[in-house]
Design a protein around this motif. Structure first.
Motif, PDB file in Angstrom:
ATOM      1  N   ASP A 122      -3.015   3.716  -9.497  1.00  0.00           N
ATOM      2  CA  ASP A 122      -4.104   3.187 -11.115  1.00  0.00           C
ATOM      3  C   ASP A 122      -3.151   2.015 -11.741  1.00  0.00           C
ATOM      4  O   ASP A 122      -4.237   1.753 -12.700  1.00  0.00           O
ATOM      5  CB  ASP A 122      -3.215   4.497 -11.980  1.00  0.00           C
ATOM      6  CG  ASP A 122      -3.428   5.834 -11.723  1.00  0.00           C
ATOM      7  OD1 ASP A 122      -5.272   6.258 -10.815  1.00  0.00           O
ATOM      8  OD2 ASP A 122      -2.072   6.659 -11.443  1.00  0.00           O
ATOM      9  N   TYR A 123      -3.244   0.958 -11.141  1.00  0.00           N
ATOM     10  CA  TYR A 123      -2.320  -0.034 -11.682  1.00  0.00           C
ATOM     11  C   TYR A 123      -3.275  -1.266 -10.689  1.00  0.00           C
ATOM     12  O   TYR A 123      -2.937  -0.531  -9.349  1.00  0.00           O
ATOM     13  CB  TYR A 123      -0.720   0.509 -11.614  1.00  0.00           C
ATOM     14  CG  TYR A 123      -0.300  -0.986 -11.738  1.00  0.00           C
ATOM     15  CD1 TYR A 123       0.026  -1.438 -13.131  1.00  0.00           C
ATOM     16  CD2 TYR A 123       0.996  -1.528 -10.815  1.00  0.00           C
ATOM     17  CE1 TYR A 123       0.606  -2.112 -14.241  1.00  0.00           C
ATOM     18  CE2 TYR A 123       1.649  -2.561 -11.612  1.00  0.00           C
ATOM     19  CZ  TYR A 123       1.272  -3.156 -13.038  1.00  0.00           C
ATOM     20  OH  TYR A 123       1.734  -3.591 -13.329  1.00  0.00           O
ATOM     21  N   GLU A 124      -3.058  -2.039 -11.552  1.00  0.00           N
ATOM     22  CA  GLU A 124      -2.997  -2.827  -9.842  1.00  0.00           C
ATOM     23  C   GLU A 124      -2.589  -3.659  -9.327  1.00  0.00           C
ATOM     24  O   GLU A 124      -1.784  -4.476 -10.676  1.00  0.00           O
ATOM     25  CB  GLU A 124      -4.084  -4.267 -11.506  1.00  0.00           C
ATOM     26  CG  GLU A 124      -5.213  -3.822 -12.259  1.00  0.00           C
ATOM     27  CD  GLU A 124      -4.926  -2.969 -13.394  1.00  0.00           C
ATOM     28  OE1 GLU A 124      -3.645  -3.244 -14.248  1.00  0.00           O
ATOM     29  OE2 GLU A 124      -5.393  -1.717 -13.876  1.00  0.00           O
ATOM     30  N   GLY A 125      -2.407  -4.057  -8.319  1.00  0.00           N
ATOM     31  CA  GLY A 125      -0.924  -4.051  -7.320  1.00  0.00           C
ATOM     32  C   GLY A 125      -0.179  -3.552  -8.065  1.00  0.00           C
ATOM     33  O   GLY A 125      -0.531  -2.503  -8.670  1.00  0.00           O
ATOM     34  N   CYS A 126       0.364  -3.868  -6.466  1.00  0.00           N
ATOM     35  CA  CYS A 126       2.546  -2.893  -6.338  1.00  0.00           C
ATOM     36  C   CYS A 126       3.046  -3.717  -6.284  1.00  0.00           C
ATOM     37  O   CYS A 126       3.259  -4.458  -5.694  1.00  0.00           O
ATOM     38  CB  CYS A 126       1.921  -1.879  -4.813  1.00  0.00           C
ATOM     39  SG  CYS A 126       2.889  -0.836  -4.859  1.00  0.00           S
ATOM     40  N   LYS A 150      -1.073   4.464 -19.330  1.00  0.00           N
ATOM     41  CA  LYS A 150      -0.854   3.158 -18.585  1.00  0.00           C
ATOM     42  C   LYS A 150      -1.043   1.764 -19.902  1.00  0.00           C
ATOM     43  O   LYS A 150      -0.076   0.748 -18.666  1.00  0.00           O
ATOM     44  CB  LYS A 150      -2.361   2.571 -17.840  1.00  0.00           C
ATOM     45  CG  LYS A 150      -2.498   1.737 -17.055  1.00  0.00           C
ATOM     46  CD  LYS A 150      -4.038   1.210 -16.261  1.00  0.00           C
ATOM     47  CE  LYS A 150      -3.511   0.309 -15.491  1.00  0.00           C
ATOM     48  NZ  LYS A 150      -4.857   0.305 -15.137  1.00  0.00           N
ATOM     49  N   HIS A 181       0.935  -1.333  -0.344  1.00  0.00           N
ATOM     50  CA  HIS A 181       0.017  -0.279  -0.473  1.00  0.00           C
ATOM     51  C   HIS A 181       1.137   1.182  -0.054  1.00  0.00           C
ATOM     52  O   HIS A 181       0.548   2.334   0.168  1.00  0.00           O
ATOM     53  CB  HIS A 181      -1.301   0.269   1.585  1.00  0.00           C
ATOM     54  CG  HIS A 181      -1.974  -0.984   0.648  1.00  0.00           C
ATOM     55  ND1 HIS A 181      -2.308  -2.178   1.293  1.00  0.00           N
ATOM     56  CD2 HIS A 181      -3.184  -0.682   0.470  1.00  0.00           C
ATOM     57  CE1 HIS A 181      -2.924  -2.965   0.669  1.00  0.00           C
ATOM     58  NE2 HIS A 181      -4.045  -1.712  -0.004  1.00  0.00           N
ATOM     59  N   SER A 193       2.301  -2.446 -20.939  1.00  0.00           N
ATOM     60  CA  SER A 193       2.514  -3.868 -21.148  1.00  0.00           C
ATOM     61  C   SER A 193       3.697  -4.338 -22.404  1.00  0.00           C
ATOM     62  O   SER A 193       4.628  -4.856 -22.384  1.00  0.00           O
ATOM     63  CB  SER A 193       1.072  -4.098 -21.413  1.00  0.00           C
ATOM     64  OG  SER A 193       0.847  -3.387 -22.653  1.00  0.00           O
ATOM     65  N   THR A 234       0.848   3.855  -8.767  1.00  0.00           N
ATOM     66  CA  THR A 234       0.390   3.024  -8.616  1.00  0.00           C
ATOM     67  C   THR A 234      -0.776   2.566  -8.039  1.00  0.00           C
ATOM     68  O   THR A 234      -1.445   1.607  -8.143  1.00  0.00           O
ATOM     69  CB  THR A 234       1.282   2.308  -7.309  1.00  0.00           C
ATOM     70  OG1 THR A 234       1.173   2.687  -5.939  1.00  0.00           O
ATOM     71  CG2 THR A 234       2.710   1.380  -7.649  1.00  0.00           C
ATOM     72  N   THR A 246       2.712   3.808  -2.109  1.00  0.00           N
ATOM     73  CA  THR A 246       2.368   4.837  -2.727  1.00  0.00           C
ATOM     74  C   THR A 246       3.665   4.565  -4.185  1.00  0.00           C
ATOM     75  O   THR A 246       4.765   5.237  -3.474  1.00  0.00           O
ATOM     76  CB  THR A 246       1.192   5.385  -3.353  1.00  0.00           C
ATOM     77  OG1 THR A 246       2.121   6.194  -2.894  1.00  0.00           O
ATOM     78  CG2 THR A 246      -0.247   4.761  -3.154  1.00  0.00           C
TER      79      THR A 246
END
Length: 157
Positions: A148-152, A75, A11, A79, A146, A13
């Motif tokens: 805005d992103y799935e997972g950290c 984002k 958690h 990938s 982070t 950031t």
């Protein structure tokens, strides 16, 4: 590592950047989130990179890196720069060689080019501390982070 510690670390950031590097004629880009300003005078930034990353060796041998600051709307670039093929990462996107030779992405908030001044290995990641030798600011936008992103990324392999 206990679950509470992992949950807390997950958690924390961070901004999400495309770190680019160059050694001789070889370039690469990777996603980096463990990044921080270290000093104002001289301007220093730090990035943490795991030794098993392809860019790690390029950083050590080349001595330079660039941090490309992504906007929240970029984002989809994540990938692209997670893939294993360095050449395909830069295909069909606009970029140029910076003052250090590192790739500078044209369509990002801005970029910081750094000459590595110090390398530390306090744990399982190497800290590359770079002095900013070039900067480009393209536009004012909300940076990708982070949240805005799935997972950290917690550094576990």
């Amino acid at each position: 590592m206990n679950k509470e510690l992992l949950d807390c670390m997950a958690h924390m950031t961070y901004g999400i950047y495309v770190l680019t590097t160059r050694c001789d004629d070889t370039i690469n880009g990777m996603i980096a989130s463990w990044v921080s300003q270290v000093s104002y005078d001289p301007p220093l930034v730090m990035v943490a990179v795991h030794p098993n990353r392809y860019s790690h060796e390029l950083l050590q041998k080349g001595g330079h890196f660039a941090l490309n600051i992504l906007a929240r709307e970029q984002k989809d670039l994540l990938s692209r720069f997670k893939g294993p093929d360095p050449e395909s990462k830069f295909r069909s996107i606009a970029w140029r060689h910076g003052v250090t030779g590192c790739p500078i992405l044209a369509d990002c908030i801005g970029s910081l080019e750094c000459r590595i001044r110090q390398t530390l290995a306090p744990g399982n990641h190497t800290l590359f501390i770079g002095e900013v030798v070039g900067a480009v600011f393209n536009r004012q936008e909300i940076p990708l982070c982070t949240l805005d992103y799935e997972g950290c990324y917690t550094g576990r392999r």
